[in-house]
Write an enzyme that holds these catalytic residues in place. Structure first.
Site, PDB file in Angstrom:
ATOM      1  N   ASP A 180       1.044  -1.303   0.089  1.00 32.51           N
ATOM      2  CA  ASP A 180      -0.056  -0.134   0.188  1.00 32.51           C
ATOM      3  C   ASP A 180       0.874   1.182  -0.016  1.00 32.51           C
ATOM      4  OD1 ASP A 180      -2.192   1.843   0.613  1.00 32.51           O
ATOM      5  OD2 ASP A 180      -3.297   0.046   0.977  1.00 32.51           O
ATOM      6  N   HIS A 251      -2.857   3.086  -4.458  1.00 35.39           N
ATOM      7  CA  HIS A 251      -2.249   2.464  -3.312  1.00 35.39           C
ATOM      8  C   HIS A 251      -0.833   2.138  -3.647  1.00 35.39           C
ATOM      9  CE1 HIS A 251      -5.677   2.738  -0.848  1.00 35.39           C
ATOM     10  NE2 HIS A 251      -6.526   2.422  -1.917  1.00 35.39           N
ATOM     11  N   GLU A 313      -9.828   2.864  -5.206  1.00 28.88           N
ATOM     12  CA  GLU A 313      -9.688   3.868  -4.767  1.00 28.88           C
ATOM     13  C   GLU A 313      -8.363   4.347  -5.710  1.00 28.88           C
ATOM     14  OE1 GLU A 313     -10.846   4.016  -0.409  1.00 28.88           O
ATOM     15  OE2 GLU A 313      -8.934   3.123  -0.726  1.00 28.88           O
TER      16      GLU A 313
HETATM   17  C1  ACM Z   1     -10.989  -0.528   0.378  1.00 28.63           C
HETATM   18  O1  ACM Z   1     -11.403  -0.325   1.819  1.00 28.63           O
HETATM   19  N1  ACM Z   1     -10.477   0.376  -0.043  1.00 28.63           N
HETATM   20  C2  ACM Z   1     -11.069  -1.899  -0.106  1.00 28.63           C
END
Ligand code: ACM
Length: 562
Positions: A180, A251, A313
């Site tokens: 991440d 991420h 995201e």
């Molecule tokens: C997430 O909670 N972004 C998968």
């Protein structure tokens, strides 16, 4: 044992019948006989119950005359199921398959009393099991739990212990969120900078990122490939498949800190705050080649059928500002630069398919470009799961409204770093993967509902102790929701009251014996609080009123970006 307390078993089996008569008591040498299919399950029984007692247990063939516990495979049972019968003279277990064998072993451990979850016996301790018949099989095939080891690194021992605890609750998938913005946790031999640079950050946000406060303390760690092979083997020996997650194309700030050329080229550092980074992979051939190599090494370590590519995201602002990304979208004939998200994920899905694996993706990656064999992990709400099923994808439900276990457990002011929705043990017990919009779509297809997964995100869980607090006993409630037969569950229902009684009466004692620092039902212990550290509570009713089951949480592209 009464029918109501079901021997205190968690998750509750489909059927438990007290037989009456003498219990099974065995000391000295106990031989566990099994066929070849069930040998690994027999080995687990011998090692786990053997360690907690002073019995010398060993695995042997069924033909052995002195067998006291016998495990046999029976084709007549539902997949993952088992039937066991305990009598004074011996224990017989019939299992559909090896998965059923592992489940039966966990039931036997639970029947043996809380002490069975200790690592050693302090006094002479036989195997003692009540005279009982249990018939059982899982409701869902995918019973997962995600552990986020990227936001906060969890030492290998903590992961192995987490596997034990997941197995104890008959879960069968461990999703490891390995990469991440805040850290890259998996050794990749072709790209050593990923861990040299990307596995640590110089400081960490204290509580919610909105306060802007940093602790000034370096944090990091990573797993070698041998560490991860060990975790995979340890999990397999308990009936769990490990799904690794390499999150792309967002991420990725930790990867970009190591290899800035994968982004727009500007130097960056491993992120110290939470929230969504705007730094994303540039959709170039070089980025794809890089991540194909990363995935090749990952597939070499993780032998399960699924690899998670993330896909959640993904802000598109950097692509919109980058002429190379805009040109790429044009060359590909995409209607909008934002479609590079789906295109990028699709390229890597195909790479996985070429090596016999299937992609798992978060629901933002759902779209026309997503290959049909990709499994969708629906986190933003049941409506996203229903949409994916309707498009023909297999789906795992992971809705943040129900099963994000980092979310606060009550609205008390002393919940440590209170974030997200209030999700009590009873709320989690009331989770039904088939609720909301899925009730209409059902499991009739074209896609299949594989099951569900609980998420343990670790932004605010900086140690295994904090993971224990957030995860337990809610993971026990989740396990019952995905294993046990459908029932009306949730606050105030008979099924949930009975679960709470089994929890308080028996199961918490098992967790105590296993050394789990769960959240007491009455609230946190003084040392489990974090006075003065701000969270970010959210209100589920308000968000449902605003967004329904499509969800309004998560991250949204700022207005004007697309
Ligand atoms: C997430 O909670 N972004 C998968």
């Amino acid at each position: 044992m009464t029918r109501r307390d079901a021997g205190g078993l968690v998750p509750v089996p489909h059927e438990v019948v007290a037989r009456g008569g003498e219990r099974f008591v065995a000391s000295g040498v106990v031989r566990v006989g099994c066929d070849d299919v069930l040998r690994p399950a027999a080995r687990l029984l011998v090692r786990s119950l053997g360690a907690a007692t002073t019995v010398d247990a060993c695995v042997t063939d069924l033909a052995d005359a002195d067998v006291r516990v016998a495990l046999t495979t029976s084709l007549a049972l539902a997949p993952g199921g088992y039937e066991l019968e305990v009598a004074a003279t011996g224990v017989t277990v019939r299992c559909a398959d090896l998965a059923g064998g592992y489940a039966a072993v966990q039931t036997l451990r639970q029947l043996a009393g809380p002490g069975a979850f200790r690592a050693a016996a302090a006094a002479p301790t036989p195997w003692t099991l009540p005279a009982v018949v249990v018939r059982d099989s899982p409701r869902f095939a995918w019973r997962g739990v995600l552990l986020d080891v990227a936001r906060h690194f969890m030492p290998k021992d903590a992961v192995l212990r987490f596997v034990d605890l997941a197995a104890m609750h008959k879960l069968n998938v461990l999703h490891l969120h390995l990469t991440d913005d805040q850290g890259w946790r998996v050794e990749i031999q072709s790209y050593p900078e990923l861990t040299r640079v990307g596995s640590w950050r110089h400081a960490t946000t204290v509580g919610t990122w909105r306060t802007g406060s940093l602790d000034g303390r370096p944090h990091g760690g990573f797993y070698t490939q041998d560490d991860l092979r060990e975790i995979v083997a340890y999990a397999a020996a308990r009936g769990l498949t490990v799904v690794p997650e390499i999150d792309v194309p967002g991420h990725v700030q930790a990867a970009l800190a190591a290899y800035p050329e994968l982004g727009d080229g500007s130097p960056t550092s491993v992120r110290t705050t939470w929230g969504v980074s705007t730094e994303v992979l540039t959709p170039s051939d070089e980025s794809l080649t890089f991540f194909r190599r990363v995935l090749d090494e990952v597939m070499d370590v993780f032998d399960g059928p699924w690899v998670c590519l993330g896909g959640d995201e993904v802000p598109t602002a950097r692509w919109r500002a980058d002429p190379r990304a805009v040109a790429r979208a044009e060359t590909l004939g995409l209607a909008d630069v934002g479609e590079l998200h789906g295109w990028f994920v699709a390229q890597l899905c195909e790479h996985l398919r070429g090596r016999g694996r299937r992609a798992l993706v978060w629901d933002e990656a759902l779209g026309p470009q997503l290959p049909r064999d990709a499994v969708v992990l629906a986190w933003r709400g049941p409506a996203h799961g229903a949409a994916a099923l309707a498009r023909g994808h297999d789906v795992v439900m992971a809705p943040e409204q129900f099963v994000y276990l980092d979310h606060r457990e009550s609205d008390r002011a002393d919940e440590p770093v209170p974030v997200g929705f209030v999700r009590t043990v009873q709320d989690v017990h009331g989770f039904d993967p088939l609720a909301g919009d899925l009730a209409q779509v059902g499991s009739s297809g074209p896609g299949r509902l594989l099951g569900a997964q609980a998420q343990v995100w670790s932004e605010h869980l900086d140690t295994p102790r904090r993971v224990d607090y957030a995860t337990f006993p809610r993971l026990a409630a989740f396990a019952e929701a995905v294993w046990s037969a459908p029932a009306e569950r949730g606050p105030g229902t008979v099924a949930t009251e009975q679960f709470m009684a089994r929890l308080a009466g028996t199961h918490l004692a098992r967790l105590d014996a296993a050394g789990v620092e769960y959240r007491p039902l009455e609230g946190p212990r003084p040392w489990q609080t974090r006075p003065g550290v701000a969270g970010f509570p959210r209100d589920l009713d308000e968000e449902l009123a605003a967004g329904g089951w499509t969800g309004v949480g998560g991250w949204h592209e700022p207005d004007g970006a697309s």
